[in-house]
Design a protein around this motif. Sequence first.
Motif, PDB file in Angstrom:
ATOM      1  N   TRP A  52     -69.788 -77.657 -22.032  1.00  0.00           N
ATOM      2  CA  TRP A  52     -68.492 -77.153 -21.578  1.00  0.00           C
ATOM      3  C   TRP A  52     -68.664 -76.249 -20.350  1.00  0.00           C
ATOM      4  CZ3 TRP A  52     -67.006 -72.134 -20.998  1.00  0.00           C
ATOM      5  CH2 TRP A  52     -67.749 -71.148 -21.665  1.00  0.00           C
ATOM      6  N   ARG A  53     -69.791 -75.556 -20.273  1.00  0.00           N
ATOM      7  CA  ARG A  53     -70.040 -74.694 -19.118  1.00  0.00           C
ATOM      8  C   ARG A  53     -70.271 -75.536 -17.854  1.00  0.00           C
ATOM      9  NH1 ARG A  53     -70.902 -69.341 -20.587  1.00  0.00           N
ATOM     10  NH2 ARG A  53     -71.459 -69.005 -22.760  1.00  0.00           N
ATOM     11  N   ILE A  54     -70.998 -76.622 -17.997  1.00  0.00           N
ATOM     12  CA  ILE A  54     -71.264 -77.505 -16.855  1.00  0.00           C
ATOM     13  C   ILE A  54     -69.969 -78.124 -16.353  1.00  0.00           C
ATOM     14  CG2 ILE A  54     -72.461 -79.608 -16.131  1.00  0.00           C
ATOM     15  CD1 ILE A  54     -74.557 -78.730 -18.400  1.00  0.00           C
ATOM     16  N   VAL A  55     -69.131 -78.582 -17.277  1.00  0.00           N
ATOM     17  CA  VAL A  55     -67.836 -79.153 -16.900  1.00  0.00           C
ATOM     18  C   VAL A  55     -67.000 -78.121 -16.151  1.00  0.00           C
ATOM     19  CG1 VAL A  55     -65.654 -80.043 -17.818  1.00  0.00           C
ATOM     20  CG2 VAL A  55     -67.830 -80.880 -18.731  1.00  0.00           C
ATOM     21  N   GLU A  56     -66.979 -76.900 -16.653  1.00  0.00           N
ATOM     22  CA  GLU A  56     -66.208 -75.837 -15.985  1.00  0.00           C
ATOM     23  C   GLU A  56     -66.804 -75.501 -14.625  1.00  0.00           C
ATOM     24  OE1 GLU A  56     -63.436 -72.843 -15.025  1.00  0.00           O
ATOM     25  OE2 GLU A  56     -63.347 -74.625 -16.287  1.00  0.00           O
ATOM     26  N   ASN A  57     -68.113 -75.445 -14.513  1.00  0.00           N
ATOM     27  CA  ASN A  57     -68.755 -75.171 -13.220  1.00  0.00           C
ATOM     28  C   ASN A  57     -68.420 -76.254 -12.201  1.00  0.00           C
ATOM     29  OD1 ASN A  57     -69.954 -72.827 -14.170  1.00  0.00           O
ATOM     30  ND2 ASN A  57     -71.879 -73.830 -14.694  1.00  0.00           N
ATOM     31  N   ARG A  58     -68.477 -77.502 -12.638  1.00  0.00           N
ATOM     32  CA  ARG A  58     -68.129 -78.608 -11.739  1.00  0.00           C
ATOM     33  C   ARG A  58     -66.669 -78.529 -11.327  1.00  0.00           C
ATOM     34  NH1 ARG A  58     -71.213 -84.137 -13.612  1.00  0.00           N
ATOM     35  NH2 ARG A  58     -73.332 -83.320 -13.493  1.00  0.00           N
ATOM     36  N   ARG A  59     -65.802 -78.204 -12.275  1.00  0.00           N
ATOM     37  CA  ARG A  59     -64.372 -78.075 -11.973  1.00  0.00           C
ATOM     38  C   ARG A  59     -64.154 -76.993 -10.921  1.00  0.00           C
ATOM     39  NH1 ARG A  59     -60.293 -75.049 -12.310  1.00  0.00           N
ATOM     40  NH2 ARG A  59     -61.428 -73.409 -13.394  1.00  0.00           N
ATOM     41  N   ARG A  60     -64.801 -75.863 -11.084  1.00  0.00           N
ATOM     42  CA  ARG A  60     -64.654 -74.761 -10.135  1.00  0.00           C
ATOM     43  C   ARG A  60     -65.142 -75.149  -8.742  1.00  0.00           C
ATOM     44  NH1 ARG A  60     -65.693 -68.941 -12.983  1.00  0.00           N
ATOM     45  NH2 ARG A  60     -64.395 -69.322 -14.810  1.00  0.00           N
ATOM     46  N   PHE A  61     -66.294 -75.801  -8.677  1.00  0.00           N
ATOM     47  CA  PHE A  61     -66.832 -76.220  -7.380  1.00  0.00           C
ATOM     48  C   PHE A  61     -65.907 -77.229  -6.703  1.00  0.00           C
ATOM     49  CE2 PHE A  61     -69.420 -79.422  -5.076  1.00  0.00           C
ATOM     50  CZ  PHE A  61     -69.728 -78.647  -3.977  1.00  0.00           C
ATOM     51  N   LEU A  62     -65.513 -78.248  -7.431  1.00  0.00           N
ATOM     52  CA  LEU A  62     -64.648 -79.274  -6.846  1.00  0.00           C
ATOM     53  C   LEU A  62     -63.330 -78.691  -6.362  1.00  0.00           C
ATOM     54  CD1 LEU A  62     -65.400 -82.115  -9.372  1.00  0.00           C
ATOM     55  CD2 LEU A  62     -66.058 -82.061  -6.955  1.00  0.00           C
ATOM     56  N   THR A  63     -62.747 -77.810  -7.165  1.00  0.00           N
ATOM     57  CA  THR A  63     -61.496 -77.166  -6.769  1.00  0.00           C
ATOM     58  C   THR A  63     -61.699 -76.333  -5.500  1.00  0.00           C
ATOM     59  OG1 THR A  63     -60.744 -77.137  -9.063  1.00  0.00           O
ATOM     60  CG2 THR A  63     -59.651 -75.626  -7.544  1.00  0.00           C
ATOM     61  N   ALA A  64     -62.810 -75.622  -5.415  1.00  0.00           N
ATOM     62  CA  ALA A  64     -63.089 -74.789  -4.235  1.00  0.00           C
ATOM     63  C   ALA A  64     -63.197 -75.618  -2.964  1.00  0.00           C
ATOM     64  CB  ALA A  64     -64.372 -73.985  -4.451  1.00  0.00           C
ATOM     65  N   VAL A  65     -63.765 -76.818  -3.061  1.00  0.00           N
ATOM     66  CA  VAL A  65     -63.915 -77.646  -1.865  1.00  0.00           C
ATOM     67  C   VAL A  65     -62.716 -78.567  -1.640  1.00  0.00           C
ATOM     68  CG1 VAL A  65     -66.424 -77.514  -1.866  1.00  0.00           C
ATOM     69  CG2 VAL A  65     -65.301 -79.456  -2.979  1.00  0.00           C
ATOM     70  N   GLY A  66     -61.691 -78.440  -2.487  1.00  0.00           N
ATOM     71  CA  GLY A  66     -60.452 -79.180  -2.275  1.00  0.00           C
ATOM     72  C   GLY A  66     -60.417 -80.570  -2.864  1.00  0.00           C
TER      73      GLY A  66
END
Length: 76
Positions: A52-66
């Motif tokens: 769940w942490r990896i999924v959240e980290n990926r979500r945060r990164f993807l959102t940050a780069v648009g």
Amino acid sequence: MIDEKNGISFTAFSIFSSVADLVAAVSTRCGGVSEGDFSTLNMSFSTGDEPWRIVENRRRFLTAVGVDPAAIISCS
């Protein structure tokens, strides 16, 4: 140049900016939810970190780069 958005640090490659709907970027390790040996922005399922942490980290990164996280296909 390192950019930062919502606590996530990354570099986006402007060489691809003329290509519609293409984002090329790499992250730093800053701004995620992983802890301990995996802190902070661990995005690898092969490390033993909680999924769940990896999924959240990926979500945060993807959102940050648009990028909409629902619009990508990735390997686990």
